[in-house]
Design an enzyme around this catalytic site. Structure first.
Site, PDB file in Angstrom:
ATOM      1  N   CYS A 108       0.842  -1.191   0.000  1.00 30.92           N
ATOM      2  CA  CYS A 108       0.000   0.000   0.000  1.00 30.92           C
ATOM      3  C   CYS A 108       0.878   1.242   0.000  1.00 30.92           C
ATOM      4  CB  CYS A 108      -0.914  -0.007   1.223  1.00 30.92           C
ATOM      5  SG  CYS A 108      -1.981   1.437   1.319  1.00 30.92           S
ATOM      6  N   CYS A 165       1.024   3.375   2.182  1.00 32.24           N
ATOM      7  CA  CYS A 165       1.556   3.602   3.531  1.00 32.24           C
ATOM      8  C   CYS A 165       2.705   2.647   3.814  1.00 32.24           C
ATOM      9  CB  CYS A 165       0.458   3.421   4.569  1.00 32.24           C
ATOM     10  SG  CYS A 165      -0.151   1.732   4.686  1.00 32.24           S
ATOM     11  N   CYS A 214      -1.670  -9.156   2.044  1.00 35.51           N
ATOM     12  CA  CYS A 214      -2.233 -10.118   1.104  1.00 35.51           C
ATOM     13  C   CYS A 214      -3.646  -9.635   0.823  1.00 35.51           C
ATOM     14  CB  CYS A 214      -2.257 -11.514   1.723  1.00 35.51           C
ATOM     15  SG  CYS A 214      -3.292 -12.666   0.791  1.00 35.51           S
ATOM     16  N   CYS A 230      -6.749 -12.138   1.787  1.00 35.19           N
ATOM     17  CA  CYS A 230      -7.267 -12.368   3.139  1.00 35.19           C
ATOM     18  C   CYS A 230      -7.081 -11.154   4.043  1.00 35.19           C
ATOM     19  CB  CYS A 230      -6.624 -13.604   3.758  1.00 35.19           C
ATOM     20  SG  CYS A 230      -4.868 -13.419   4.110  1.00 35.19           S
ATOM     21  N   CYS A 270      18.691  -9.967  16.093  1.00 30.51           N
ATOM     22  CA  CYS A 270      19.198 -11.252  15.620  1.00 30.51           C
ATOM     23  C   CYS A 270      19.274 -12.267  16.749  1.00 30.51           C
ATOM     24  CB  CYS A 270      20.523 -11.101  14.881  1.00 30.51           C
ATOM     25  SG  CYS A 270      21.977 -11.216  15.913  1.00 30.51           S
ATOM     26  N   CYS A 320      19.212 -25.124  14.363  1.00 31.69           N
ATOM     27  CA  CYS A 320      18.115 -24.631  15.180  1.00 31.69           C
ATOM     28  C   CYS A 320      16.750 -24.840  14.558  1.00 31.69           C
ATOM     29  CB  CYS A 320      18.321 -23.177  15.497  1.00 31.69           C
ATOM     30  SG  CYS A 320      19.481 -23.019  16.832  1.00 31.69           S
TER      31      CYS A 320
END
Lengths: 157, 523
Positions: free
Chosen positions: B252, B254, B259, B262, B312, B346
């Site tokens: 947009c 802004c 999506c 939805c 991080c 991880c």
């Protein structure tokens, strides 16, 4: 607050002046609180409510008349649009179709009209609504008449 | 009427496809933009096209519809507005109904006959009147509070009561679009009086109700869900059958990326259905326990509770402990580097279970068969990436002031050199988003899913995550060292070069991941 008070006071004076104008409705303001009212209405003739006197309780919001008063039956009544336990009334003018030009007096008149012309398609009392919807007019009328006798008529000594 | 070129057209084809032969020499500034799209396969721009509509654009369409109706049916603009709101802004339906039974549509819409062409309120100059709202009798004397105002239907109330009536209705909501005369038996619309009776502020609100009514009636237009954003997005789908998830993603005005399908924040490579399931699950389980689990952890060495507030996964416990560990697995960070040969594991849930090092953790991991534990595993990783991305987005806003200006002063950098750093940050944000949703994807992989495919997914996810962590710590931590007075420019340029290539690698790894998810993990 100030506006609702002024308006209710007008209605109060009107009621005092026209006490005998509508014999079917008797509106009384709570002595100590102008936002609480009670009304006695006569069951309309040629309906199962004929001969009964029903008590209504009004609770008026501070935004009155921009917002509708809350009204419920204190007297038990068997009617599709009145909750059998709480006495809550399902009537469009008390919800989204409210207009500030309604008064407590005209609300009473609308409730009397609702008693004579139930709306079984938006029922608060499903048993009552189902009787009407299935076309069992006699069943509905006899139930309604029984409760009128039991709850809305003076007990015979 | 608005012309099409007023729209800001968002077409994927506008941006040059990523070119592998690109080297630093002819680094293209525009390339930053292409990070928005992952679909190298191309062609998707023909399936779905978006245009952004500002409040003014919507207003223009509303005005066009109103003037079309008012000129065809010779009614006032206010009457046209009532008809349009009442009939879902369907111009042809109004024409049809009007010409088949004018009286009927007038009645159902509350338009008086004959219609008062002035549409406005009329102030009567003479005599006395009674206001049915405040129940006062008035002698007209031109003072504001006791002027009589008559609606088009002829009903009179005092001006003061009219104003309160209209303004209250507007504040109450969009029901004011169908506002009727207060007289209980009268069904006439009083839309024509809004303009003269509403306060300036409420006139604006009424206008919002009108625009909203228009947008909500159109299946192809949706408002941007970002708070305070007044833009709407129109979506024109050529052939919906071949659309991929990412085709519905649009940015947009802004800068919120959503999506369109939805109305959630952009979530490729995961489909809308999975996102809805995940959000529902998250809302139902997001109790305090989960917040604590996801946001705080004890330092694996000193056991002090730590809340993660930097982007991080490389954590350093505050002094005096100073233990460096990985936020995800709470293992020592030293085991996570390439040099030590330790595989960055991880993302591998099963692996973590087998290789656990702490007794306490072992006990918890043993309970991993329990579904809550499994959910928590994915949720923590999903949420870590979500929070990390949020932080990155916030940092991006102040990047010029905080980092870029200093770098440019100290090392005398050109605009396009600085762009490399911005691009890296943009890339990190986008990758955090993809990585975040890849954990929702992982959660919904069935337990009995093809093990080879599952391994392949976790391998791709692991590779992507590994490069991303490297890039992230480079631009978040390493970079800061070069913003200090007297930092060596030679070292900085080496770092900048690393950032550039790592950005590209990271993008490649994530493209692999996205592509694999899109085609159901066919290797």
């Amino acid at each position: 607050m100030q506006q609702s008070r002024a308006r209710l006071f007008k209605e109060y004076k009107e009621v005092q002046r026209e006490k005998s104008a509508d014999p079917d409705i008797q509106l009384v303001c709570d002595d100590s609180n102008i936002f609480k009212w009670n009304a006695l209405i006569k069951g309309p003739s040629e309906t199962p409510f004929e001969g009964g006197v029903f008590q209504l309780a009004f609770s008026v919001p501070e935004q009155y008349p921009l917002q509708p008063p809350q009204v419920r039956f204190l007297t038990k009544i068997f009617h599709p649009n009145v909750h059998f336990k709480t006495g809550e009334i399902c009537l469009d003018i008390l919800k989204n179709a409210w207009s500030p030009a309604w008064t407590l007096q005209s609300v009473c008149r609308a409730i009397i009209a609702l008693m004579a012309h139930p709306e079984p398609d938006s029922p608060l009392n499903c048993d009552s609504g189902n009787l009407l919807r299935s076309g069992d007019i006699r069943g509905y009328q006899s139930m309604a008449r029984m409760y009128t006798r039991l709850a809305a008529m003076p007990k015979k000594g | 009427m608005m012309s099409d070129d007023e729209d800001m057209s968002y077409d994927d084809d506008e941006y040059p496809p990523y070119d592998d032969d690109d080297d630093q020499g002819d680094y293209d500034l525009e390339e930053a933009e292409s990070s928005r799209g992952w679909d190298e396969d191309g062609g998707s721009g023909e399936l779905v096209e978006f245009s952004l509509l500002s409040g003014r654009d919507i207003r223009a369409r509303v005005d066009a519809a109103i003037s079309e109706i008012s000129s065809f049916l010779s009614v006032s603009n206010e009457a046209a507005l009532v008809l349009l709101c009442k009939h879902g802004w369907n111009v042809s339906r109004i024409h049809e109904e009007w010409f088949s039974d004018e009286a009927k549509i007038r009645k159902s819409s509350g338009l008086t006959v004959p219609e008062d062409s002035s549409g406005g309120a009329e102030v009567r100059g003479k005599g006395t009147f009674f206001c049915g709202i405040c129940l006062e009798n008035y002698v007209h004397n031109n003072s504001i509070n006791c002027s009589a105002v008559t609606a088009a239907c002829g009903h009179v109330y005092c001006e003061n009561c009219w104003r309160t009536y209209v303004n209250t209705a507007i504040i109450d909501g969009a029901g004011s679009l169908f506002l009727r005369c207060p007289e209980p038996s009268c069904r006439a619309s009083v839309a024509g009086m809004i303009n003269s009776l509403a306060s300036d502020e409420n006139r604006g609100k009424y206008e919002d109700h009108v625009l909203r009514s228009f947008v909500e009636s159109k299946k192809t237009i949706k408002y941007c869900p970002a708070p305070g954003c007044e833009f709407a997005i129109e979506c024109l789908i050529g052939d919906g059958s071949n659309c991929k998830v990412c085709d519905y993603e649009v940015t947009c005005n802004c800068s919120y990326r959503l999506c369109w399908n939805c109305s959630e924040e952009a979530h490729s490579p995961v489909d809308c259905e999975t996102v809805a399931k995940w959000i529902l699950k998250r809302n139902s389980e997001a109790e305090n326990t989960n917040w604590i689990l996801a946001n705080t952890k004890p330092c694996p060495k000193c056991k002090k509770w730590i809340q993660k507030n930097q982007g991080c996964m490389h954590m350093t416990c505050p002094a005096p402990c100073k233990f460096e560990f990985c936020w995800l697995c709470t293992g020592p960070w030293s085991e996570h580097g390439e040099k030590t040969g330790g595989f960055y594991s991880c993302n591998v849930y099963q692996e973590a279970k087998r290789n656990c090092e702490y007794n306490e953790q072992e006990r918890i991991r043993e309970m991993a068969k329990n579904s809550l534990q499994r959910y928590t595993h994915y949720y923590e990783r999903w949420n870590s990436n979500r929070l990390s991305r949020k932080k990155v987005m916030a940092d991006l806003d102040e990047l010029p002031a905080r980092i870029l200006d200093k770098l440019s002063d100290i090392h005398r950098l050109t605009k396009s050199e600085l762009q490399i750093i911005t691009d890296a940050w943009v890339q990190v944000a986008e990758c955090r988003r993809v990585l975040m949703w890849s954990y929702a994807y992982g959660y919904y992989l069935p337990e009995n899913y093809d093990q080879a495919k599952k391994k392949f997914f976790e391998y791709l996810q692991g590779e992507a995550e590994f490069t991303l962590e490297k890039l992230h710590s480079l631009v978040e931590e390493e970079l800061l060292k070069h913003t200090e007075e007297g930092a060596s420019s030679g070292e900085y340029l080496r770092l900048q070069n690393n950032v550039f290539y790592l950005t590209r690698n990271t993008r490649d790894y994530f493209q692999n991941l996205v592509r694999a998810l899109a085609n159901g993990l066919q290797s």
